[in-house]
Write a protein that holds these residues in place. Structure first.
Motif, PDB file in Angstrom:
ATOM      1  N   GLN A  57       0.776  -1.237   0.000  1.00 33.19           N
ATOM      2  CA  GLN A  57       0.000   0.000   0.000  1.00 33.19           C
ATOM      3  C   GLN A  57       0.806   1.286   0.000  1.00 33.19           C
ATOM      4  O   GLN A  57       0.230   2.353  -0.182  1.00 33.19           O
ATOM      5  N   LYS A  58       2.114   1.205   0.191  1.00 31.86           N
ATOM      6  CA  LYS A  58       2.865   2.448   0.360  1.00 31.86           C
ATOM      7  C   LYS A  58       3.990   2.648  -0.637  1.00 31.86           C
ATOM      8  O   LYS A  58       4.641   3.689  -0.595  1.00 31.86           O
ATOM      9  N   THR A  59       4.239   1.704  -1.517  1.00 33.74           N
ATOM     10  CA  THR A  59       5.320   1.885  -2.480  1.00 33.74           C
ATOM     11  C   THR A  59       4.826   2.663  -3.694  1.00 33.74           C
ATOM     12  O   THR A  59       3.623   2.864  -3.881  1.00 33.74           O
ATOM     13  N   SER A  60       5.763   3.057  -4.523  1.00 34.60           N
ATOM     14  CA  SER A  60       5.428   3.797  -5.738  1.00 34.60           C
ATOM     15  C   SER A  60       5.114   2.879  -6.919  1.00 34.60           C
ATOM     16  O   SER A  60       4.741   3.369  -7.984  1.00 34.60           O
ATOM     17  N   LEU A  61       5.263   1.571  -6.744  1.00 38.41           N
ATOM     18  CA  LEU A  61       4.986   0.656  -7.853  1.00 38.41           C
ATOM     19  C   LEU A  61       3.522   0.737  -8.262  1.00 38.41           C
ATOM     20  O   LEU A  61       2.635   0.835  -7.408  1.00 38.41           O
ATOM     21  N   ALA A  62       3.289   0.651  -9.542  1.00 37.97           N
ATOM     22  CA  ALA A  62       1.915   0.589 -10.030  1.00 37.97           C
ATOM     23  C   ALA A  62       1.273  -0.692  -9.506  1.00 37.97           C
ATOM     24  O   ALA A  62       1.920  -1.747  -9.490  1.00 37.97           O
ATOM     25  N   PRO A  63       0.017  -0.631  -9.085  1.00 30.19           N
ATOM     26  CA  PRO A  63      -0.652  -1.843  -8.603  1.00 30.19           C
ATOM     27  C   PRO A  63      -0.586  -2.991  -9.620  1.00 30.19           C
ATOM     28  O   PRO A  63      -0.439  -4.151  -9.235  1.00 30.19           O
ATOM     29  N   ARG A  64      -0.645  -2.668 -10.892  1.00 32.02           N
ATOM     30  CA  ARG A  64      -0.569  -3.696 -11.941  1.00 32.02           C
ATOM     31  C   ARG A  64       0.765  -4.451 -11.855  1.00 32.02           C
ATOM     32  O   ARG A  64       0.797  -5.679 -11.961  1.00 32.02           O
ATOM     33  N   VAL A  65       1.858  -3.735 -11.661  1.00 29.37           N
ATOM     34  CA  VAL A  65       3.182  -4.359 -11.551  1.00 29.37           C
ATOM     35  C   VAL A  65       3.252  -5.205 -10.290  1.00 29.37           C
ATOM     36  O   VAL A  65       3.729  -6.345 -10.316  1.00 29.37           O
ATOM     37  N   ARG A  66       2.790  -4.652  -9.189  1.00 28.58           N
ATOM     38  CA  ARG A  66       2.811  -5.383  -7.918  1.00 28.58           C
ATOM     39  C   ARG A  66       2.044  -6.700  -8.043  1.00 28.58           C
ATOM     40  O   ARG A  66       2.533  -7.763  -7.658  1.00 28.58           O
ATOM     41  N   GLU A  67       0.850  -6.650  -8.604  1.00 23.54           N
ATOM     42  CA  GLU A  67       0.042  -7.862  -8.713  1.00 23.54           C
ATOM     43  C   GLU A  67       0.622  -8.848  -9.721  1.00 23.54           C
ATOM     44  O   GLU A  67       0.517 -10.065  -9.539  1.00 23.54           O
ATOM     45  N   LEU A  68       1.261  -8.350 -10.748  1.00 29.99           N
ATOM     46  CA  LEU A  68       1.961  -9.206 -11.701  1.00 29.99           C
ATOM     47  C   LEU A  68       3.031 -10.025 -10.965  1.00 29.99           C
ATOM     48  O   LEU A  68       3.136 -11.247 -11.142  1.00 29.99           O
ATOM     49  N   LEU A  71       1.319 -12.662  -8.453  1.00 31.41           N
ATOM     50  CA  LEU A  71       0.776 -13.836  -9.147  1.00 31.41           C
ATOM     51  C   LEU A  71       1.884 -14.734  -9.665  1.00 31.41           C
ATOM     52  O   LEU A  71       1.807 -15.964  -9.565  1.00 31.41           O
ATOM     53  N   ARG A  72       2.943 -14.128 -10.211  1.00 32.43           N
ATOM     54  CA  ARG A  72       4.044 -14.922 -10.755  1.00 32.43           C
ATOM     55  C   ARG A  72       4.747 -15.708  -9.656  1.00 32.43           C
ATOM     56  O   ARG A  72       5.010 -16.904  -9.805  1.00 32.43           O
ATOM     57  N   VAL A  73       5.046 -15.064  -8.535  1.00 33.25           N
ATOM     58  CA  VAL A  73       5.698 -15.748  -7.422  1.00 33.25           C
ATOM     59  C   VAL A  73       4.817 -16.900  -6.923  1.00 33.25           C
ATOM     60  O   VAL A  73       5.311 -18.002  -6.653  1.00 33.25           O
ATOM     61  N   ALA A  74       3.527 -16.662  -6.820  1.00 29.19           N
ATOM     62  CA  ALA A  74       2.615 -17.719  -6.354  1.00 29.19           C
ATOM     63  C   ALA A  74       2.674 -18.939  -7.265  1.00 29.19           C
ATOM     64  O   ALA A  74       2.706 -20.076  -6.783  1.00 29.19           O
ATOM     65  N   VAL A  75       2.719 -18.722  -8.565  1.00 26.62           N
ATOM     66  CA  VAL A  75       2.803 -19.846  -9.503  1.00 26.62           C
ATOM     67  C   VAL A  75       4.143 -20.556  -9.361  1.00 26.62           C
ATOM     68  O   VAL A  75       4.206 -21.787  -9.259  1.00 26.62           O
ATOM     69  N   LEU A  76       5.220 -19.796  -9.347  1.00 28.07           N
ATOM     70  CA  LEU A  76       6.552 -20.397  -9.264  1.00 28.07           C
ATOM     71  C   LEU A  76       6.745 -21.204  -7.984  1.00 28.07           C
ATOM     72  O   LEU A  76       7.431 -22.230  -7.999  1.00 28.07           O
ATOM     73  N   ASN A  77       6.149 -20.756  -6.899  1.00 25.28           N
ATOM     74  CA  ASN A  77       6.310 -21.432  -5.615  1.00 25.28           C
ATOM     75  C   ASN A  77       5.162 -22.392  -5.294  1.00 25.28           C
ATOM     76  O   ASN A  77       5.061 -22.875  -4.166  1.00 25.28           O
ATOM     77  N   ARG A  78       4.323 -22.645  -6.283  1.00 25.49           N
ATOM     78  CA  ARG A  78       3.211 -23.589  -6.122  1.00 25.49           C
ATOM     79  C   ARG A  78       2.350 -23.229  -4.901  1.00 25.49           C
ATOM     80  O   ARG A  78       2.105 -24.066  -4.029  1.00 25.49           O
ATOM     81  N   HIS A  89      -7.484  -8.641  -6.868  1.00 25.16           N
ATOM     82  CA  HIS A  89      -6.622  -7.458  -6.820  1.00 25.16           C
ATOM     83  C   HIS A  89      -5.985  -7.204  -8.187  1.00 25.16           C
ATOM     84  O   HIS A  89      -5.849  -6.056  -8.617  1.00 25.16           O
ATOM     85  N   ALA A  90      -5.581  -8.286  -8.845  1.00 26.26           N
ATOM     86  CA  ALA A  90      -4.964  -8.160 -10.166  1.00 26.26           C
ATOM     87  C   ALA A  90      -5.959  -7.587 -11.177  1.00 26.26           C
ATOM     88  O   ALA A  90      -5.612  -6.703 -11.963  1.00 26.26           O
ATOM     89  N   ARG A  91      -7.171  -8.081 -11.132  1.00 32.13           N
ATOM     90  CA  ARG A  91      -8.203  -7.549 -12.043  1.00 32.13           C
ATOM     91  C   ARG A  91      -8.470  -6.074 -11.739  1.00 32.13           C
ATOM     92  O   ARG A  91      -8.580  -5.261 -12.663  1.00 32.13           O
ATOM     93  N   ALA A  92      -8.566  -5.741 -10.460  1.00 32.11           N
ATOM     94  CA  ALA A  92      -8.804  -4.344 -10.076  1.00 32.11           C
ATOM     95  C   ALA A  92      -7.650  -3.450 -10.518  1.00 32.11           C
ATOM     96  O   ALA A  92      -7.853  -2.264 -10.790  1.00 32.11           O
ATOM     97  N   ALA A  93      -6.452  -4.022 -10.604  1.00 35.16           N
ATOM     98  CA  ALA A  93      -5.270  -3.259 -11.022  1.00 35.16           C
ATOM     99  C   ALA A  93      -5.146  -3.179 -12.539  1.00 35.16           C
ATOM    100  O   ALA A  93      -4.211  -2.570 -13.046  1.00 35.16           O
ATOM    101  N   GLY A  94      -6.074  -3.811 -13.252  1.00 40.50           N
ATOM    102  CA  GLY A  94      -6.078  -3.703 -14.706  1.00 40.50           C
ATOM    103  C   GLY A  94      -5.482  -4.876 -15.458  1.00 40.50           C
ATOM    104  O   GLY A  94      -5.350  -4.809 -16.686  1.00 40.50           O
ATOM    105  N   LEU A  95      -5.124  -5.946 -14.770  1.00 40.06           N
ATOM    106  CA  LEU A  95      -4.625  -7.118 -15.497  1.00 40.06           C
ATOM    107  C   LEU A  95      -5.813  -7.854 -16.119  1.00 40.06           C
ATOM    108  O   LEU A  95      -6.775  -8.184 -15.432  1.00 40.06           O
ATOM    109  N   LEU A  96      -5.719  -8.076 -17.404  1.00 41.04           N
ATOM    110  CA  LEU A  96      -6.778  -8.769 -18.115  1.00 41.04           C
ATOM    111  C   LEU A  96      -6.725 -10.263 -17.847  1.00 41.04           C
ATOM    112  O   LEU A  96      -5.670 -10.812 -17.494  1.00 41.04           O
TER     113      LEU A  96
END
Length: 176
Positions: A57-68, A71-78, A89-96
């Motif tokens: 909630q406090k970094t300058s990263l775009a929510p889309r980047v953060r959620e990207l 999601l990627r880490v979750a997949v890689l780490n099963r 959250h990813a959808r709300a951040a604009g990830l299709l």
């Protein structure tokens, strides 16, 4: 389906945790299964909440980047629980959905449709930090076109933090 290796704490049952529970509710709106397990250690849940609130909630990263990244880490780490928790959250951040499904399938950064060059670089960094830990210049340097020093710090911290989250979830079988 297995259950958590550590019994969750029912919110409101331990008066000494009331302040921590109130902070979690204020920051997140609810106390998730992850936080119910973390409540078994007041110092850990307190620090965890502070760090993850800063990352989410406090970094300058775009929510889309953060959620990207998440999601990627979750997949890689099963860690499917983490993935599914962040799809809204990813959808709300604009990830299709095509991006979300590409990530879910574990597609290579260049094969995930709907991403720009910077986002593909974010995935390459996430993959490398998660799988190999050491990041070669060939992966890191192209990110400088898209992120300043603060952004690079926040990006690496987000990848690292969500590796912690997903590995904790998997090790303790939270959300299975």
């Amino acid at each position: 389906m297995s259950t958590s290796r550590i019994a969750p704490v029912e919110p409101g049952t331990r008066p000494r945790l009331a302040d921590i529970e109130a902070r979690i509710l204020a920051a997140r709106g609810r106390i998730t299964p992850l936080y119910r397990v973390l409540l078994n250690s007041a110092p850990v849940v307190d620090g965890w909440e502070a760090m993850l609130t800063a990352i989410r909630q406090k970094t300058s990263l775009a929510p889309r980047v953060r959620e990207l990244v998440i999601l990627r880490v979750a997949v890689l780490n099963r860690a499917p629980y983490e993935f599914e928790a962040h799809v809204p959250h990813a959808r709300a951040a604009g990830l299709l959905d095509e991006v979300i499904e590409g990530l879910r399938a574990g597609a290579a950064p260049d094969a995930v449709r709907g991403l720009d060059a910077g986002e593909r670089g974010v995935l390459a960094l996430t993959d490398t930090m998660t799988r190999d830990i050491e990041v070669p210049d060939a992966v890191f340097e192209p990110l400088r076109v898209h992120f300043d020093e603060q952004g690079l710090i926040e990006l690496a911290a987000t990848v690292a933090a969500y590796n912690m989250v997903s590995r904790f979830l998997v090790a303790l079988r939270i959300g299975h």
